[in-house]
Design an enzyme around this catalytic site. Sequence first.
Site, PDB file in Angstrom:
ATOM      1  N   ASP A  41       0.922  -1.277  -0.087  1.00  0.00           N
ATOM      2  CA  ASP A  41       0.021  -0.009   0.099  1.00  0.00           C
ATOM      3  C   ASP A  41       0.940   1.030   0.020  1.00  0.00           C
ATOM      4  OD1 ASP A  41       1.110  -0.143   2.629  1.00  0.00           O
ATOM      5  OD2 ASP A  41      -1.037   0.465   3.456  1.00  0.00           O
ATOM      6  N   GLY A  42       2.270   1.107  -0.022  1.00  0.00           N
ATOM      7  CA  GLY A  42       3.125   2.195  -0.108  1.00  0.00           C
ATOM      8  C   GLY A  42       3.714   2.662   1.175  1.00  0.00           C
ATOM      9  N   LYS A 195       8.147  42.427  -7.908  1.00  0.00           N
ATOM     10  CA  LYS A 195       7.148  41.576  -8.534  1.00  0.00           C
ATOM     11  C   LYS A 195       5.903  41.648  -7.792  1.00  0.00           C
ATOM     12  CE  LYS A 195       8.629  37.126  -6.196  1.00  0.00           C
ATOM     13  NZ  LYS A 195       9.262  35.849  -6.659  1.00  0.00           N
ATOM     14  N   ASP A 225      12.213  27.289  -8.144  1.00  0.00           N
ATOM     15  CA  ASP A 225      11.016  26.132  -8.236  1.00  0.00           C
ATOM     16  C   ASP A 225      10.652  26.022  -9.638  1.00  0.00           C
ATOM     17  OD1 ASP A 225       8.981  24.697  -7.842  1.00  0.00           O
ATOM     18  OD2 ASP A 225       7.846  25.677  -6.324  1.00  0.00           O
TER      19      ASP A 225
END
Length: 313
Positions: A41-42, A195, A225
């Site tokens: 199930d991980g 910004k 990112d």
Amino acid sequence: MTKIKTQAKIFACTQSTELAEKIAKAYGEDLGNVITSTYSDGEFQPSFEESVRGARIFIIGSTNPGPQNLMEMLLMLDAAKRASARHITAVMPYFGWARQDRKDKPRVPIAAKLVAKMLETAGATRIITMDLHADQIQGFFERPVDHLFASTIFLPYLRSLNLDNLTIASPDMGGSKRAYAYSKALESEVVICYKQRAKANVISHMELIGNVEGKNVVLADDMVDTAGTLTKAADLMMERGALSVRAICTHPILSGNAYERIENSKLEELIVTDSIPLSQESKKIRVLSCADLFADVMHKVHHNKSISSKFIM
């Protein structure tokens, strides 16, 4: 009575294995043996396959989202605590969830504070990290925090470029302190980008404060990112007459269309550390290893020596 010397042992979380191997080699120790069992199930369970009783344990792992990287660090800290390790240091080249360091609107969590408490509860007696998104995160911990700066890695490289008319730039107002610190070390000028965001990771407007005409510009940031801010700032500076634009970013998160944006931008080069492994290669991205920095600090911590020489800024 003979005093027993505490042994140092180094272990790696799964995603940081490559960096941990470099750190262990620079430190002069073999990487410890950890086996991770995974259920269908991980769910997963790390296991130290050697004794850590009475030892100083360094567990190396960046905790960038998704949650599995953080969960693995927490489980390994807990396992080390329950196996009677004397000192347990979480070595986190990238401290994930750090952008949530305050309430910027009603009814949201302060995730960085929560992560700090979870690490301490799990068993961390010391934290070693690099270029936190916000310096005040150190205050979220009740345990010692060694906050290292990637400037010790980037400054020698920037000096080796021998760029004329060098100007350091901050891609936003929040990074102005970092930009000024680099400019002081390199005796250069500073410009700042202002910004406005429509929403997270989406910029609606950007303006440049300062002159970059005829300058070789280096953008300085703690992380990259989606690369939206960075590439938009680079393109804006080239439009304003800059000779070249490079960027130094400690943590290469590089999510979404970041690689495509970097390739298609006017950035000449993006210089990053290996705090987070790259998901793909790019001819525009240069990786400088932080392994020697962490190995040296870990060695000094283990032998109770000063690490103040590592704080260039």
